[in-house]
Design a protein around this motif. Structure first.
Motif, mmCIF file in Angstrom:
data_model
loop_
_atom_site.group_PDB
_atom_site.id
_atom_site.type_symbol
_atom_site.label_atom_id
_atom_site.label_comp_id
_atom_site.label_asym_id
_atom_site.label_seq_id
_atom_site.Cartn_x
_atom_site.Cartn_y
_atom_site.Cartn_z
ATOM 1 N N ASP A 63 0.825 -1.211 0.000
ATOM 2 C CA ASP A 63 0.000 0.000 0.000
ATOM 3 C C ASP A 63 0.861 1.262 0.000
ATOM 4 O OD1 ASP A 63 -2.287 -1.489 -0.028
ATOM 5 O OD2 ASP A 63 -2.680 -1.313 2.130
ATOM 6 N N GLN A 64 1.940 1.256 0.783
ATOM 7 C CA GLN A 64 2.832 2.410 0.824
ATOM 8 C C GLN A 64 3.484 2.649 -0.538
ATOM 9 O OE1 GLN A 64 5.336 1.099 4.021
ATOM 10 N NE2 GLN A 64 4.238 2.253 5.584
ATOM 11 N N ALA A 65 3.876 1.558 -1.180
ATOM 12 C CA ALA A 65 4.492 1.676 -2.508
ATOM 13 C C ALA A 65 3.504 2.243 -3.524
ATOM 14 C CB ALA A 65 5.002 0.311 -2.968
ATOM 15 N N GLU A 66 2.239 1.834 -3.421
ATOM 16 C CA GLU A 66 1.215 2.357 -4.326
ATOM 17 C C GLU A 66 1.014 3.859 -4.112
ATOM 18 O OE1 GLU A 66 -2.327 0.089 -3.823
ATOM 19 O OE2 GLU A 66 -1.533 -1.689 -4.845
ATOM 20 N N ARG A 67 1.002 4.274 -2.845
ATOM 21 C CA ARG A 67 0.860 5.706 -2.555
ATOM 22 C C ARG A 67 2.046 6.483 -3.102
ATOM 23 N NH1 ARG A 67 -0.048 3.931 3.403
ATOM 24 N NH2 ARG A 67 -2.152 3.061 3.300
ATOM 25 N N LYS A 68 3.237 5.933 -2.944
ATOM 26 C CA LYS A 68 4.439 6.606 -3.416
ATOM 27 C C LYS A 68 4.437 6.762 -4.930
ATOM 28 C CE LYS A 68 9.487 6.403 -3.126
ATOM 29 N NZ LYS A 68 10.654 5.640 -2.638
ATOM 30 N N GLU A 69 3.858 5.797 -5.624
ATOM 31 C CA GLU A 69 3.789 5.855 -7.079
ATOM 32 C C GLU A 69 2.707 6.819 -7.564
ATOM 33 O OE1 GLU A 69 5.486 4.363 -9.655
ATOM 34 O OE2 GLU A 69 6.986 3.792 -8.185
ATOM 35 N N LEU A 70 1.547 6.792 -6.883
ATOM 36 C CA LEU A 70 0.381 7.537 -7.365
ATOM 37 C C LEU A 70 0.364 9.004 -6.946
ATOM 38 C CD1 LEU A 70 -2.369 7.478 -8.807
ATOM 39 C CD2 LEU A 70 -3.393 6.710 -6.643
ATOM 40 N N LEU A 71 0.633 9.264 -5.678
ATOM 41 C CA LEU A 71 0.429 10.606 -5.130
ATOM 42 C C LEU A 71 1.229 11.704 -5.833
ATOM 43 C CD1 LEU A 71 -1.160 12.142 -3.052
ATOM 44 C CD2 LEU A 71 0.567 11.603 -1.341
ATOM 45 N N PRO A 72 2.531 11.495 -6.123
ATOM 46 C CA PRO A 72 3.289 12.568 -6.787
ATOM 47 C C PRO A 72 2.778 12.894 -8.191
ATOM 48 C CG PRO A 72 4.770 10.989 -5.746
ATOM 49 C CD PRO A 72 3.415 10.371 -5.740
ATOM 50 N N ARG A 73 2.007 11.988 -8.792
ATOM 51 C CA ARG A 73 1.512 12.229 -10.152
ATOM 52 C C ARG A 73 0.289 13.140 -10.166
ATOM 53 N NH1 ARG A 73 3.940 8.550 -13.647
ATOM 54 N NH2 ARG A 73 5.825 7.788 -12.598
ATOM 55 N N ALA A 74 -0.349 13.300 -9.012
ATOM 56 C CA ALA A 74 -1.542 14.155 -8.933
ATOM 57 C C ALA A 74 -1.107 15.610 -8.809
ATOM 58 C CB ALA A 74 -2.412 13.742 -7.759
ATOM 59 N N LYS A 75 -1.366 16.397 -9.826
ATOM 60 C CA LYS A 75 -0.995 17.817 -9.827
ATOM 61 C C LYS A 75 -2.126 18.699 -9.312
ATOM 62 C CE LYS A 75 2.756 16.383 -11.708
ATOM 63 N NZ LYS A 75 3.954 16.211 -10.854
ATOM 64 N N VAL A 76 -3.331 18.120 -9.212
ATOM 65 C CA VAL A 76 -4.503 18.847 -8.730
ATOM 66 C C VAL A 76 -4.896 18.288 -7.376
ATOM 67 C CG1 VAL A 76 -6.934 19.350 -9.176
ATOM 68 C CG2 VAL A 76 -5.297 19.348 -11.067
ATOM 69 N N GLY A 77 -5.098 19.162 -6.401
ATOM 70 C CA GLY A 77 -5.461 18.721 -5.061
ATOM 71 C C GLY A 77 -6.937 18.369 -4.937
ATOM 72 N N TYR A 78 -7.288 17.796 -3.781
ATOM 73 C CA TYR A 78 -8.668 17.366 -3.536
ATOM 74 C C TYR A 78 -9.639 18.533 -3.608
ATOM 75 C CZ TYR A 78 -9.246 19.676 0.922
ATOM 76 O OH TYR A 78 -9.411 20.641 1.869
ATOM 77 N N ASP A 79 -9.214 19.720 -3.128
ATOM 78 C CA ASP A 79 -10.112 20.879 -3.082
ATOM 79 C C ASP A 79 -10.472 21.374 -4.476
ATOM 80 O OD1 ASP A 79 -7.440 21.514 -3.406
ATOM 81 O OD2 ASP A 79 -7.533 23.361 -2.217
ATOM 82 N N LYS A 80 -9.490 21.408 -5.374
ATOM 83 C CA LYS A 80 -9.764 21.809 -6.752
ATOM 84 C C LYS A 80 -10.638 20.779 -7.455
ATOM 85 C CE LYS A 80 -7.243 25.507 -6.463
ATOM 86 N NZ LYS A 80 -7.876 26.849 -6.412
ATOM 87 N N ALA A 81 -10.433 19.514 -7.097
ATOM 88 C CA ALA A 81 -11.261 18.458 -7.685
ATOM 89 C C ALA A 81 -12.717 18.603 -7.248
ATOM 90 C CB ALA A 81 -10.724 17.088 -7.286
ATOM 91 N N LEU A 82 -12.926 18.935 -5.964
ATOM 92 C CA LEU A 82 -14.291 19.147 -5.473
ATOM 93 C C LEU A 82 -14.928 20.360 -6.150
ATOM 94 C CD1 LEU A 82 -14.178 18.403 -1.630
ATOM 95 C CD2 LEU A 82 -15.271 17.062 -3.439
#
Length: 232
Positions: free
Chosen positions: A73-92
Motif C-alpha cells: 500500500d505504501q508503494a502504491e501511494r508513493k507511485e500515485l500521489l506525486p503524479r496528482a498535480k490537482v489537489g482534492y479541493d480543486k477536484a471538489l
C-alpha cells in the motif's frame, strides 16, 4: 642477560640428517596440510573461511538491510500521489461546478500513476447523488453520472446528512492536516461508529514514510472524534 642458545663453535659443521628421516618429515608435513584443508568441511571454520583461509563476508539477510522497506500500500501511494498535480479541493470545485446546486459528499484519489483521477460524489439538496471523475493532472471534470441504484430512502438519508453538516469538507480537511502535515487523499461524509454521529472521514498521507492517517471530524463541532494511523 644472556639466554641459552644453541651456538656452534667456529669451524664446527653439523652433520646432515639421514635421507630417510628427511623423507619421513616431508610425508608428515604433507599429511598435516591435507588434514588442515579438509578440516573446514564439517566445522564452523568452513562457514567462515575460504579455500585460501581468508575470512568470508557475511551474507546479507535482506537486500534492503539497513533501510526501510515499503509495504504494498505504501508503494502504491508513493507511485500515485506525486503524479496528482490537482489537489482534492480543486477536484471538489470542479465536481460541484459540473452539477448545478450541488454539495460535496466525497472525494478520493484513485486511478494509476499513468492516469491518476479524483473520484468524487456530489448531491443536490434533495439527496440526488452524482459521480464525477476529475483528472488529477489537468483538473478537468468528466460528465456527471447520476447514481442509478439510489432509491427514495437513500435520497432522503443523504439529504438529511447534508442538512446536518455544519462543517464543510474543506474545513474538515484543514482540521486533519493541522494534526498531521501531509497530503489529503480522501474526504467522505459518513456516519461514525459512535452513536451514529455525522463525521467527515479524512485521509492524510505523509510523504516521508507514505503512511496514512485517518481522522473522523465531527461534522457539527469540527472536533476530532477518532484518529487511526495506518502503517500498511
Amino acid at each position: 642477560m644472556i639466554t641459552k642458545r644453541n651456538v656452534h663453535a667456529p669451524g664446527h659443521r653439523r652433520r646432515p640428517a639421514p635421507r630417510g628421516a628427511a623423507l619421513v618429515c616431508a610425508a608428515a608435513l604433507a599429511a598435516a596440510a591435507l588434514l588442515t584443508g579438509c578440516g573446514s568441511d564439517d566445522g564452523d571454520d568452513g562457514a567462515k573461511t575460504g579455500a585460501a583461509g581468508t575470512p568470508k563476508a557475511p551474507t546479507s539477510a535482506s537486500a534492503s538491510a539497513g533501510g526501510a522497506t515499503l509495504t504494498e500500500d505504501q508503494a502504491e501511494r508513493k507511485e500515485l500521489l506525486p503524479r496528482a498535480k490537482v489537489g482534492y479541493d480543486k477536484a471538489l470545485d470542479a465536481a460541484v461546478a459540473a452539477v448545478d446546486k450541488s454539495e460535496p459528499v466525497s472525494v478520493e484519489l484513485k486511478g494509476t500513476p499513468d492516469k491518476p483521477v479524483w473520484e468524487t460524489e456530489v448531491a443536490t439538496a434533495d439527496g440526488a447523488a452524482h459521480t464525477v471523475d476529475v483528472d488529477a493532472v489537468t483538473g478537468k471534470a468528466d460528465r456527471a453520472r447520476a447514481e442509478s441504484d439510489e432509491d427514495a430512502d437513500d435520497k432522503r438519508k443523504l439529504a438529511d446528512r447534508l442538512g446536518k453538516a455544519e462543517v464543510s469538507a474543506q474545513q474538515a480537511a484543514r482540521t486533519a492536516t493541522g494534526k498531521t502535515k501531509g497530503t489529503v487523499t480522501s474526504v467522505e461524509l459518513d456516519d461514525s461508529d459512535k452513536a451514529g454521529a455525522l463525521v467527515w472521514s479524512v485521509d492524510v498521507v505523509t510523504t516521508k514514510d507514505w503512511n496514512k492517517t485517518t481522522y473522523d471530524i465531527d461534522a457539527a463541532s469540527r472536533k476530532v472524534v477518532r484518529e487511526h494511523l495506518d502503517r500498511d
